[in-house]
Design a protein around this motif. Sequence first.
Motif, PDB file in Angstrom:
ATOM      1  N   GLY A  36     -92.177  28.838 -58.803  1.00 21.14           N
ATOM      2  CA  GLY A  36     -91.831  27.554 -58.778  1.00 21.14           C
ATOM      3  C   GLY A  36     -92.815  26.698 -58.919  1.00 21.14           C
ATOM      4  O   GLY A  36     -94.058  26.886 -59.610  1.00 21.14           O
ATOM      5  N   GLY A  37     -92.618  25.518 -58.715  1.00 16.61           N
ATOM      6  CA  GLY A  37     -91.439  25.156 -57.528  1.00 16.61           C
ATOM      7  C   GLY A  37     -92.174  25.775 -56.407  1.00 16.61           C
ATOM      8  O   GLY A  37     -93.246  26.492 -56.174  1.00 16.61           O
ATOM      9  N   THR A  38     -91.134  25.715 -55.365  1.00 12.26           N
ATOM     10  CA  THR A  38     -91.346  26.175 -54.039  1.00 12.26           C
ATOM     11  C   THR A  38     -90.078  27.092 -53.647  1.00 12.26           C
ATOM     12  O   THR A  38     -89.063  26.522 -53.100  1.00 12.26           O
ATOM     13  N   PRO A  39     -90.161  28.407 -54.257  1.00 10.00           N
ATOM     14  CA  PRO A  39     -88.703  29.283 -53.825  1.00 10.00           C
ATOM     15  C   PRO A  39     -88.669  29.243 -52.383  1.00 10.00           C
ATOM     16  O   PRO A  39     -87.308  29.258 -52.006  1.00 10.00           O
ATOM     17  N   SER A  40     -89.533  29.171 -51.692  1.00 10.87           N
ATOM     18  CA  SER A  40     -89.355  29.339 -49.971  1.00 10.87           C
ATOM     19  C   SER A  40     -88.433  28.059 -49.717  1.00 10.87           C
ATOM     20  O   SER A  40     -88.279  27.813 -48.388  1.00 10.87           O
ATOM     21  N   LEU A  41     -88.667  27.084 -50.402  1.00  8.71           N
ATOM     22  CA  LEU A  41     -87.561  25.892 -49.966  1.00  8.71           C
ATOM     23  C   LEU A  41     -86.163  26.036 -49.876  1.00  8.71           C
ATOM     24  O   LEU A  41     -85.340  25.385 -49.240  1.00  8.71           O
ATOM     25  N   LEU A  42     -85.662  27.070 -50.777  1.00  6.25           N
ATOM     26  CA  LEU A  42     -84.266  27.386 -50.860  1.00  6.25           C
ATOM     27  C   LEU A  42     -83.949  27.999 -49.459  1.00  6.25           C
ATOM     28  O   LEU A  42     -84.447  28.443 -48.534  1.00  6.25           O
ATOM     29  N   PRO A  43     -82.671  27.321 -48.946  1.00  9.77           N
ATOM     30  CA  PRO A  43     -82.053  27.286 -47.526  1.00  9.77           C
ATOM     31  C   PRO A  43     -82.137  29.006 -47.423  1.00  9.77           C
ATOM     32  O   PRO A  43     -81.837  29.728 -48.491  1.00  9.77           O
ATOM     33  N   LEU A  44     -81.787  29.225 -46.171  1.00  9.96           N
ATOM     34  CA  LEU A  44     -81.455  30.752 -45.799  1.00  9.96           C
ATOM     35  C   LEU A  44     -80.050  31.158 -46.633  1.00  9.96           C
ATOM     36  O   LEU A  44     -79.308  30.507 -46.454  1.00  9.96           O
ATOM     37  N   GLY A  45     -80.156  32.451 -47.146  1.00 12.50           N
ATOM     38  CA  GLY A  45     -79.028  33.027 -47.829  1.00 12.50           C
ATOM     39  C   GLY A  45     -78.977  32.908 -49.297  1.00 12.50           C
ATOM     40  O   GLY A  45     -78.453  33.502 -50.016  1.00 12.50           O
ATOM     41  N   TYR A  46     -79.855  31.811 -49.852  1.00  8.20           N
ATOM     42  CA  TYR A  46     -79.960  31.611 -51.356  1.00  8.20           C
ATOM     43  C   TYR A  46     -80.720  32.625 -52.140  1.00  8.20           C
ATOM     44  O   TYR A  46     -80.189  33.044 -53.020  1.00  8.20           O
ATOM     45  N   PHE A  47     -81.666  33.354 -51.456  1.00  5.44           N
ATOM     46  CA  PHE A  47     -82.183  34.707 -52.045  1.00  5.44           C
ATOM     47  C   PHE A  47     -81.450  35.495 -52.107  1.00  5.44           C
ATOM     48  O   PHE A  47     -81.494  36.404 -53.136  1.00  5.44           O
ATOM     49  N   THR A  48     -80.488  35.645 -50.993  1.00  3.74           N
ATOM     50  CA  THR A  48     -79.592  36.806 -51.098  1.00  3.74           C
ATOM     51  C   THR A  48     -78.564  36.600 -52.410  1.00  3.74           C
ATOM     52  O   THR A  48     -78.273  37.739 -53.193  1.00  3.74           O
ATOM     53  N   ARG A  49     -78.206  35.398 -52.703  1.00  9.94           N
ATOM     54  CA  ARG A  49     -77.396  35.067 -53.933  1.00  9.94           C
ATOM     55  C   ARG A  49     -78.162  35.292 -54.975  1.00  9.94           C
ATOM     56  O   ARG A  49     -77.419  35.783 -56.085  1.00  9.94           O
ATOM     57  N   LEU A  50     -79.472  35.121 -55.103  1.00  9.47           N
ATOM     58  CA  LEU A  50     -80.292  35.112 -56.292  1.00  9.47           C
ATOM     59  C   LEU A  50     -80.442  36.778 -56.598  1.00  9.47           C
ATOM     60  O   LEU A  50     -80.089  37.258 -57.623  1.00  9.47           O
ATOM     61  N   PHE A  51     -80.468  37.698 -55.351  1.00  2.76           N
ATOM     62  CA  PHE A  51     -80.462  39.015 -55.609  1.00  2.76           C
ATOM     63  C   PHE A  51     -79.163  39.535 -56.154  1.00  2.76           C
ATOM     64  O   PHE A  51     -79.278  40.647 -56.848  1.00  2.76           O
ATOM     65  N   ASP A  52     -78.287  38.838 -55.729  1.00  3.75           N
ATOM     66  CA  ASP A  52     -76.792  39.483 -56.443  1.00  3.75           C
ATOM     67  C   ASP A  52     -76.808  39.318 -57.656  1.00  3.75           C
ATOM     68  O   ASP A  52     -76.344  40.154 -58.561  1.00  3.75           O
ATOM     69  N   PHE A  53     -77.208  38.007 -58.241  1.00  2.00           N
ATOM     70  CA  PHE A  53     -77.356  37.664 -59.835  1.00  2.00           C
ATOM     71  C   PHE A  53     -78.211  38.796 -60.438  1.00  2.00           C
ATOM     72  O   PHE A  53     -77.638  39.332 -61.604  1.00  2.00           O
ATOM     73  N   ILE A  54     -79.314  38.816 -59.680  1.00  2.00           N
ATOM     74  CA  ILE A  54     -80.416  40.005 -60.332  1.00  2.00           C
ATOM     75  C   ILE A  54     -79.665  41.153 -60.508  1.00  2.00           C
ATOM     76  O   ILE A  54     -79.858  41.824 -61.804  1.00  2.00           O
ATOM     77  N   SER A  55     -79.160  41.792 -59.513  1.00  2.00           N
ATOM     78  CA  SER A  55     -78.773  43.383 -59.575  1.00  2.00           C
ATOM     79  C   SER A  55     -77.387  43.344 -60.394  1.00  2.00           C
ATOM     80  O   SER A  55     -77.007  44.409 -60.765  1.00  2.00           O
ATOM     81  N   ASP A  56     -76.814  42.096 -60.522  1.00  2.00           N
ATOM     82  CA  ASP A  56     -75.603  42.527 -61.514  1.00  2.00           C
ATOM     83  C   ASP A  56     -76.043  42.506 -62.880  1.00  2.00           C
ATOM     84  O   ASP A  56     -75.145  43.069 -63.822  1.00  2.00           O
ATOM     85  N   THR A  57     -77.166  41.906 -63.237  1.00  2.00           N
ATOM     86  CA  THR A  57     -77.504  42.033 -64.609  1.00  2.00           C
ATOM     87  C   THR A  57     -78.586  42.943 -64.918  1.00  2.00           C
ATOM     88  O   THR A  57     -78.623  43.635 -65.976  1.00  2.00           O
ATOM     89  N   PHE A  58     -79.626  43.158 -63.945  1.00  2.00           N
ATOM     90  CA  PHE A  58     -80.813  44.032 -64.364  1.00  2.00           C
ATOM     91  C   PHE A  58     -80.830  45.409 -63.387  1.00  2.00           C
ATOM     92  O   PHE A  58     -80.201  45.093 -62.317  1.00  2.00           O
ATOM     93  N   ASP A  59     -81.368  46.206 -63.736  1.00  2.00           N
ATOM     94  CA  ASP A  59     -81.644  47.526 -62.990  1.00  2.00           C
ATOM     95  C   ASP A  59     -82.846  47.556 -62.448  1.00  2.00           C
ATOM     96  O   ASP A  59     -84.068  47.681 -63.210  1.00  2.00           O
ATOM     97  N   PHE A  60     -83.064  47.471 -61.242  1.00  2.00           N
ATOM     98  CA  PHE A  60     -84.580  47.450 -60.621  1.00  2.00           C
ATOM     99  C   PHE A  60     -85.068  49.116 -60.644  1.00  2.00           C
ATOM    100  O   PHE A  60     -84.461  49.823 -60.392  1.00  2.00           O
ATOM    101  N   CYS A  61     -86.323  49.075 -61.341  1.00  2.00           N
ATOM    102  CA  CYS A  61     -87.078  50.556 -61.094  1.00  2.00           C
ATOM    103  C   CYS A  61     -87.402  50.775 -59.626  1.00  2.00           C
ATOM    104  O   CYS A  61     -87.614  49.669 -58.833  1.00  2.00           O
ATOM    105  N   GLU A  62     -87.383  51.946 -59.309  1.00  2.00           N
ATOM    106  CA  GLU A  62     -87.516  52.328 -57.860  1.00  2.00           C
ATOM    107  C   GLU A  62     -88.820  51.488 -57.244  1.00  2.00           C
ATOM    108  O   GLU A  62     -88.777  51.111 -56.091  1.00  2.00           O
ATOM    109  N   ASP A  63     -89.885  51.628 -58.039  1.00  2.00           N
ATOM    110  CA  ASP A  63     -91.214  50.957 -57.528  1.00  2.00           C
ATOM    111  C   ASP A  63     -91.462  49.561 -58.206  1.00  2.00           C
ATOM    112  O   ASP A  63     -92.506  49.011 -58.107  1.00  2.00           O
TER     113      ASP A  63
END
Length: 391
Positions: A89-116
């Motif tokens: 950012g910016g300051t990602p840690s400024l996002l209120p609790l729960g927003y990172f979880t929403r962000l990770f939902d977007f990411i894993s809907d679109t991208f495939d995380f490698c194991e490492d």
Amino acid sequence: MITDPTPRTSLGEGKSSRKNSATEARGGGNPIGLYLHIPFCVRKCNYCDFCSKPPSENDFDKYFERLKSEFSDYKRSPKIKINSLFIGGGTPSLLPLGYFTRLFDFISDTFDFCEDCEITAEINPGTLTEEKAKEYRALGINRISIGLQSIHENELKMLGRIHSFEDFLCSYSLLQSLGFDNISVDLMYGIPEQTAKSLKETLEKIIALNPQHISLYGLIIEEGTRFANRLSELNLPSEDEECDMYYLASELLRRAGYSHYEISNYAREGYECRHNLKYWNTDEYIGIGAAAHSFFLGQRYGNTRDLFSVVRDPLANGETDADEYVMMRLRLSDGLSLDEYRKRYGTDFCHGREKLLFRLKDLGLLTLDGGKIRLTERGFYVSNSILTELL
Ligand code: SF4
């Protein structure tokens, strides 16, 4: 001031406003990097020209709507694989609790995380809570980058930072207690009122905490910042003092066992930042969010700084691919491999530059060994001038 052309994770916008749909399919394939920009901060630091601002009411939700639509541009079957994710950012840690979880939902809907996958989140002391840190841990974030800059109150105040050194220590021990074992600390030299002594104290205190990674940036006075507007009032270190600070820091950090693997970055062995190495190795990455840049499917493009709509511009900064490659490789202590350059561009980098290279070598600014050109510590400090001569 030393100029630091590191592709920082939030970069400025281009010039035209041609929409680039980025819809060409490329699922599967080699894993790439993903950068996500969160453009909100409690308040603007005095030196900052990144794309960030204090949030107004509903900004978080409006911004997340924009992110959601931008993510959908990159949906493929199979999904694009990522082996590094950097939430900056910016300051990602400024996002209120729960927003990172929403962000990770977007990411894993679109991208495939490698194991490492290396997953970094930038945080600012003063905005991290225990609940948020637990949320990050539960989501699989395995690397934290904390912006500290200095341990001294007068320097933090001068920079307009929102936190104290005590705040930093609280965040640092909280993260450690939750098992985060890959922490990077951002520091700065060339701050108004800073002295070699005060920088040494900052470095010694941080080295004693033993973080896995330390970034050290020279302050640059950027146009349009508060610092630029009151430049004449600032008690900046002289160029010689700043140069002494750079050598002092690199000496202290290397003596403490950190490898100076990139002009502004030091790491314990094995903790070099994989995501940033993609920039320096000119590997592909996608940037999502305001002002984020991408290098994807051989195209370089950047989002404008507009927070709530996605407008992409092609990026052309005048450098050829070959120049860009040399600029990036010479930032790394690993240097430029002449064989690799020949393979990529079909020409000999040294051809026509022999005299210049030997002159720079005689000046102690670079080495020519084992088929590689590497900048020395002195060369790192004046890398911009060296690159101007070489390219
Ligand atoms: S915290 Fe970082 S991004 Fe935010 S205003 Fe300060 S320097 Fe800029």
